[in-house]
Design a protein around this motif. Sequence first.
Motif, PDB file in Angstrom:
ATOM      1  N   LEU A   9      -5.380   9.859  13.710  1.00  0.00           N
ATOM      2  CA  LEU A   9      -5.073  10.375  12.510  1.00  0.00           C
ATOM      3  C   LEU A   9      -3.672   9.768  12.159  1.00  0.00           C
ATOM      4  N   LEU A  10      -2.783   9.793  13.246  1.00  0.00           N
ATOM      5  CA  LEU A  10      -1.536   9.109  12.889  1.00  0.00           C
ATOM      6  C   LEU A  10      -1.651   7.811  12.505  1.00  0.00           C
ATOM      7  N   VAL A  11      -2.421   7.272  13.217  1.00  0.00           N
ATOM      8  CA  VAL A  11      -2.469   5.577  12.677  1.00  0.00           C
ATOM      9  C   VAL A  11      -3.102   5.454  11.399  1.00  0.00           C
ATOM     10  N   LEU A  12      -4.237   6.224  11.123  1.00  0.00           N
ATOM     11  CA  LEU A  12      -4.849   6.108   9.837  1.00  0.00           C
ATOM     12  C   LEU A  12      -3.733   6.488   8.644  1.00  0.00           C
ATOM     13  N   VAL A  13      -3.057   7.560   8.866  1.00  0.00           N
ATOM     14  CA  VAL A  13      -1.971   7.887   7.629  1.00  0.00           C
ATOM     15  C   VAL A  13      -0.873   6.774   7.487  1.00  0.00           C
ATOM     16  N   ALA A  14      -0.620   6.146   8.793  1.00  0.00           N
ATOM     17  CA  ALA A  14       0.439   4.928   8.494  1.00  0.00           C
ATOM     18  C   ALA A  14      -0.115   3.643   7.770  1.00  0.00           C
ATOM     19  N   LEU A  15      -1.390   3.530   8.262  1.00  0.00           N
ATOM     20  CA  LEU A  15      -2.090   2.346   7.473  1.00  0.00           C
ATOM     21  C   LEU A  15      -2.318   2.562   6.060  1.00  0.00           C
ATOM     22  N   ILE A  16      -2.705   3.875   5.522  1.00  0.00           N
ATOM     23  CA  ILE A  16      -3.050   4.311   4.158  1.00  0.00           C
ATOM     24  C   ILE A  16      -1.680   4.076   3.551  1.00  0.00           C
ATOM     25  N   PHE A  17      -0.521   4.465   3.937  1.00  0.00           N
ATOM     26  CA  PHE A  17       0.857   4.226   3.368  1.00  0.00           C
ATOM     27  C   PHE A  17       1.000   2.771   3.313  1.00  0.00           C
ATOM     28  N   CYS A  18       0.662   2.106   4.349  1.00  0.00           N
ATOM     29  CA  CYS A  18       1.189   0.392   4.000  1.00  0.00           C
ATOM     30  C   CYS A  18       0.259   0.073   3.273  1.00  0.00           C
ATOM     31  N   VAL A  19      -1.002   0.258   2.961  1.00  0.00           N
ATOM     32  CA  VAL A  19      -1.897  -0.143   2.098  1.00  0.00           C
ATOM     33  C   VAL A  19      -1.573   0.284   0.792  1.00  0.00           C
ATOM     34  N   ALA A  20      -1.095   1.334   0.636  1.00  0.00           N
ATOM     35  CA  ALA A  20      -0.532   1.941  -0.913  1.00  0.00           C
ATOM     36  C   ALA A  20       0.614   1.340  -1.322  1.00  0.00           C
ATOM     37  N   LEU A  21       1.449   1.014  -0.214  1.00  0.00           N
ATOM     38  CA  LEU A  21       2.908   0.461  -0.656  1.00  0.00           C
ATOM     39  C   LEU A  21       2.722  -0.931  -1.236  1.00  0.00           C
ATOM     40  N   VAL A  22       1.746  -1.561  -0.444  1.00  0.00           N
ATOM     41  CA  VAL A  22       1.579  -3.098  -1.047  1.00  0.00           C
ATOM     42  C   VAL A  22       0.867  -3.104  -2.325  1.00  0.00           C
ATOM     43  N   VAL A  23      -0.274  -2.132  -2.268  1.00  0.00           N
ATOM     44  CA  VAL A  23      -0.824  -2.193  -3.782  1.00  0.00           C
ATOM     45  C   VAL A  23       0.109  -1.749  -5.027  1.00  0.00           C
ATOM     46  N   LEU A  24       0.667  -0.511  -4.604  1.00  0.00           N
ATOM     47  CA  LEU A  24       1.858  -0.119  -5.636  1.00  0.00           C
ATOM     48  C   LEU A  24       3.130  -0.963  -5.903  1.00  0.00           C
ATOM     49  N   ALA A  25       3.720  -1.362  -4.717  1.00  0.00           N
ATOM     50  CA  ALA A  25       5.003  -1.930  -4.866  1.00  0.00           C
ATOM     51  C   ALA A  25       5.102  -3.579  -4.723  1.00  0.00           C
ATOM     52  N   GLY A  26       3.901  -4.126  -4.117  1.00  0.00           N
ATOM     53  CA  GLY A  26       3.671  -5.247  -3.938  1.00  0.00           C
ATOM     54  C   GLY A  26       3.975  -6.235  -5.109  1.00  0.00           C
ATOM     55  N   PRO A  27       3.085  -5.859  -6.160  1.00  0.00           N
ATOM     56  CA  PRO A  27       3.110  -7.005  -7.286  1.00  0.00           C
ATOM     57  C   PRO A  27       4.571  -6.649  -8.170  1.00  0.00           C
ATOM     58  N   PRO A  28       5.168  -5.758  -8.269  1.00  0.00           N
ATOM     59  CA  PRO A  28       6.599  -5.849  -8.672  1.00  0.00           C
ATOM     60  C   PRO A  28       7.501  -6.549  -7.905  1.00  0.00           C
ATOM     61  N   MET A  29       7.447  -6.341  -6.679  1.00  0.00           N
ATOM     62  CA  MET A  29       8.469  -6.860  -5.779  1.00  0.00           C
ATOM     63  C   MET A  29       8.298  -8.354  -5.676  1.00  0.00           C
ATOM     64  N   LEU A  30       7.025  -8.827  -5.914  1.00  0.00           N
ATOM     65  CA  LEU A  30       6.632 -10.379  -5.967  1.00  0.00           C
ATOM     66  C   LEU A  30       7.379 -10.929  -7.391  1.00  0.00           C
ATOM     67  N   GLU A  31       7.005 -10.147  -8.282  1.00  0.00           N
ATOM     68  CA  GLU A  31       7.614 -10.543  -9.664  1.00  0.00           C
ATOM     69  C   GLU A  31       9.070 -10.578  -9.827  1.00  0.00           C
ATOM     70  N   ASN A  32       9.687  -9.762  -9.257  1.00  0.00           N
ATOM     71  CA  ASN A  32      11.125  -9.571  -9.220  1.00  0.00           C
ATOM     72  C   ASN A  32      11.740  -9.032  -7.986  1.00  0.00           C
ATOM     73  N   PRO A  33      11.921  -9.752  -6.943  1.00  0.00           N
ATOM     74  CA  PRO A  33      12.459  -9.285  -5.626  1.00  0.00           C
ATOM     75  C   PRO A  33      13.998  -8.892  -5.503  1.00  0.00           C
ATOM     76  N   ASP A  34      14.078  -7.976  -6.306  1.00  0.00           N
ATOM     77  CA  ASP A  34      15.164  -7.303  -6.386  1.00  0.00           C
ATOM     78  C   ASP A  34      15.143  -5.856  -5.630  1.00  0.00           C
TER      79      ASP A  34
END
Length: 111
Positions: A9-34
């Motif tokens: 469960l700990l590994v699963l939650v950490a992986l869910i967070f990583c996926v959510a971070l990439v999906v939610l924050a990845g595109p804006p960060m690629l567009e404007n890496p500030d």
Amino acid sequence: MSESLFRRLLVLVALIFCVALVVLAGPPMLENPDIIGAFAAGFVNPYAAGYSTDVILCWVILAIWVLFERQHYQIRGGWLALLLGIVPGVAVGFALYLLMRQRQLKGSGLV
């Protein structure tokens, strides 16, 4: 809860967070890496500021815990959990610390 389920469960939650971070924050960060602007965006309204403050203070509590247990229980590698608590986030750092802590305490006979 079994130990095996706890770890999974700990590994699963950490992986869910990583996926959510990439999906939610990845595109804006690629567009404007500030990075500073991205950090400041966590404080754009009172609700976001509340959540961001909670996350920052959870990391501080994790740091206090890591330092305390390093001295009293000789838990090693906490610095890595603190680093991962910054990037990608506290969910990953905290999960890693609990996994490392469990393994080391079990090996020491304290648990």
